[in-house]
Enzyme design. Structure first.
Site, mmCIF file in Angstrom:
data_model
loop_
_atom_site.group_PDB
_atom_site.id
_atom_site.type_symbol
_atom_site.label_atom_id
_atom_site.label_comp_id
_atom_site.label_asym_id
_atom_site.label_seq_id
_atom_site.Cartn_x
_atom_site.Cartn_y
_atom_site.Cartn_z
ATOM 1 N N LYS A 29 -15.919 -5.958 13.585
ATOM 2 C CA LYS A 29 -14.634 -5.260 13.709
ATOM 3 C C LYS A 29 -14.560 -4.590 15.060
ATOM 4 O O LYS A 29 -15.594 -4.267 15.653
ATOM 5 C CB LYS A 29 -14.518 -4.186 12.615
ATOM 6 N N GLY A 59 2.474 1.568 1.702
ATOM 7 C CA GLY A 59 2.207 0.958 3.009
ATOM 8 C C GLY A 59 3.178 -0.187 3.213
ATOM 9 O O GLY A 59 3.294 -1.057 2.350
ATOM 10 N N TYR A 60 3.904 -0.182 4.334
ATOM 11 C CA TYR A 60 4.911 -1.223 4.541
ATOM 12 C C TYR A 60 4.764 -1.848 5.923
ATOM 13 O O TYR A 60 5.724 -2.078 6.641
ATOM 14 C CB TYR A 60 6.318 -0.652 4.316
ATOM 15 N N GLY A 61 3.524 -2.138 6.286
ATOM 16 C CA GLY A 61 3.261 -2.886 7.521
ATOM 17 C C GLY A 61 3.254 -4.366 7.184
ATOM 18 O O GLY A 61 3.899 -4.805 6.219
ATOM 19 N N ASN A 62 2.488 -5.128 7.928
ATOM 20 C CA ASN A 62 2.431 -6.577 7.746
ATOM 21 C C ASN A 62 2.095 -6.963 6.302
ATOM 22 O O ASN A 62 2.780 -7.775 5.684
ATOM 23 C CB ASN A 62 1.388 -7.132 8.725
ATOM 24 N N ALA A 63 1.050 -6.334 5.743
ATOM 25 C CA ALA A 63 0.625 -6.714 4.393
ATOM 26 C C ALA A 63 1.633 -6.261 3.331
ATOM 27 O O ALA A 63 2.063 -7.052 2.483
ATOM 28 C CB ALA A 63 -0.754 -6.128 4.102
ATOM 29 N N GLY A 64 2.047 -5.004 3.374
ATOM 30 C CA GLY A 64 2.929 -4.446 2.340
ATOM 31 C C GLY A 64 4.291 -5.116 2.315
ATOM 32 O O GLY A 64 4.847 -5.411 1.244
HETATM 33 N N1 GLU Z 1 -7.982 -7.923 9.997
HETATM 34 C C1 GLU Z 1 -8.045 -8.822 8.884
HETATM 35 C C2 GLU Z 1 -9.051 -8.334 7.852
HETATM 36 O O1 GLU Z 1 -9.380 -7.165 7.782
HETATM 37 C C3 GLU Z 1 -8.284 -10.236 9.324
HETATM 38 C C4 GLU Z 1 -9.536 -10.468 10.105
HETATM 39 C C5 GLU Z 1 -9.621 -11.844 10.729
HETATM 40 O O2 GLU Z 1 -8.722 -12.619 10.541
HETATM 41 O O3 GLU Z 1 -10.625 -12.068 11.388
HETATM 42 O O4 GLU Z 1 -9.485 -9.083 7.021
#
Ligand code: GLU
Length: 419
Positions: A109, A221-226
């Site tokens: 990360k 949460g209302y970003g990309n995932a939400g």
């Molecule tokens: N950021 C995303 C996660 O936490 C995707 C990570 C990726 O695609 O490498 O799973």
């Protein structure tokens, strides 16, 4: 985020989860020692020319947590309160996520301490390039492959891939995933995290006996995932979205929120707050709603000892990383709430990232339909592996996910002669 306190420091939480799993799997002390620590981490300070002509130094991190199963993989976060411990925890969770989905990858990360909301587009570009210049020697398509995460997006990935390509002197699209389609991005990557979560929700609903076509859903949460979760829960199952929130507040509508209206309102005002046809509520009230499904799609440590007693949903969909603390986990398990744990539930993103890597390497691109089918198969299989393990050992879904994933990492470590 991390404040050094054991209950809210994400890395302390991640380490406690690893230790609990080591106890269940009866791992040796040396094996758990390897799992409890990041293998490599980079701390970088890099200069960025700001729009007013001054130069500011930004701090960033990249953690390569464990590469026993392959090159490390994981997103990059841009956040004003980023800390090394948050990045370590997220790197550990990526390791288990990739192993659980049986991807030939390790976990990592990255993070940069900055506030994208206060930066111009040009400054954001220069920060993205500066960070890649700083960590460039340590990443690569067969070493460590970043991707988007909190407050980073396909455009940022495009700048990063361009910067990396100029460092190595050739186009190197495979170094980063989550790219825009014209630059080697994969069809289906945009909504992959939410879609993968919906596949696991579909399986969980069968186990719990919940008819999703009549289910009510609240989304924190209302970003990309939400935001994708809202439209997919509606389009795939016919579920009713009754409340959504972001960092500025929550809105609800018992008859069902009009998702396109909320999306348009969020595009215009950067928030869901005050969207027409909704009533205001607090974020705490949203978490306590009497809904069938609660989607957690914001940041870590949302459900804690403080508010877990109020949670009434039947199923919790953890699209965020680390939204539930270990203490809260125990309470949810005792209450019989079915939690689809983060590194299972939100693994759709990295799974399609892996498909993107494969497509980049082959220079051959698949149809979106094919991506959805492949993703569905992987998510469904992982869900049932975790569910069966939780039944077998009579442990909660998170501990079961750990047991499956950590066993695979340990197997690779043993084969390599590390332990
Ligand atoms: N950021 C995303 C996660 O936490 C995707 C990570 C990726 O695609 O490498 O799973």
């Amino acid at each position: 985020m991390s404040d050094g306190n054991n209950h809210s420091n994400p890395f302390k939480i991640a380490q406690k989860q690893i230790q609990d799993c080591a106890d269940i799997l009866k791992l040796s002390r040396s094996t758990s020692d390897v799992l409890l620590h990041p293998m490599r981490e980079f701390h970088v300070n890099f200069p960025v020319r700001m729009d007013d002509g001054t130069t500011k130094v930004f701090q960033g991190f990249r953690v390569q947590y464990n590469d026993a199963k392959g090159p490390t993989k994981g997103g990059i976060r841009f956040h004003p309160e980023e800390t090394i411990d948050t990045v370590r925890a997220l790197g550990a969770w990526m390791t288990w996520k990739c192993a659980l989905l049986d991807l030939p990858l390790g976990g990592g990360k990255g993070g940069v301490i900055c506030n994208p909301k206060e930066l111009s587009n040009f400054e954001l570009e220069r920060i993205s390039r500066g960070y890649i210049k700083a960590i460039g020697p340590f990443i690569g398509p067969d070493k460590d492959i970043p991707a988007p995460d909190v407050y980073t997006n396909p455009q940022i990935m495009a700048w990063m891939v361009d910067e990396y390509s100029s460092i190595v002197g050739k186009n190197q699209f495979g170094v980063i995933t989550g790219k825009p389609l014209p630059l080697g991005g994969s069809p289906g990557r945009g909504d992959a995290t939410a879609r993968g979560g919906m596949y696991t929700l579909r399986e969980a609903a069968k186990k719990v006996g919940l008819d999703l076509s009549k289910a009510t859903v609240a989304i924190q949460g209302y970003g990309n995932a939400g935001c994708y979760a809202a439209s997919l829960a509606e389009s795939m199952f016919g579920s009713k979205i009754v409340a959504v929130c972001d960092s500025k507040g929550a809105v609800c509508c018992t008859n069902g929120i009009c998702v396109p209206d909320v999306n348009a309102h969020k595009d215009k005002t950067s928030s869901v707050v005050a969207c027409k046809g909704t009533e205001a509520m607090t974020n705490d009230e949203l978490l306590a709603l009497d809904v069938d499904v609660l989607v957690l799609a914001a940041l870590e440590s949302t459900i804690t000892e403080r508010n877990v007693d109020k949670v009434r949903a039947k199923i919790i969909v953890e699209l965020a990383n680390g939204p539930t603390t270990p203490e809260a986990d125990e309470v949810l398990y005792k209450k019989g709430i079915h939690v689809i744990p983060d590194f299972l539930c939100n693994a759709g993103g990295v799974t399609v990232s892996y498909f993107e890597m494969v497509q980049n390497a082959c220079m051959y691109y698949w149809e979106e339909k094919e991506i959805h089918e492949k993703l569905d198969r992987k998510m469904t299989r992982a869900y049932h592996e975790v569910f069966d393990t939780s039944e077998k050992y009579k442990i909660n879904m998170r501990k079961a996910a750990y047991a499956v994933a950590v066993s695979r990492v340990v197997e690779a470590m043993k084969l390599r002669g590390w332990v």
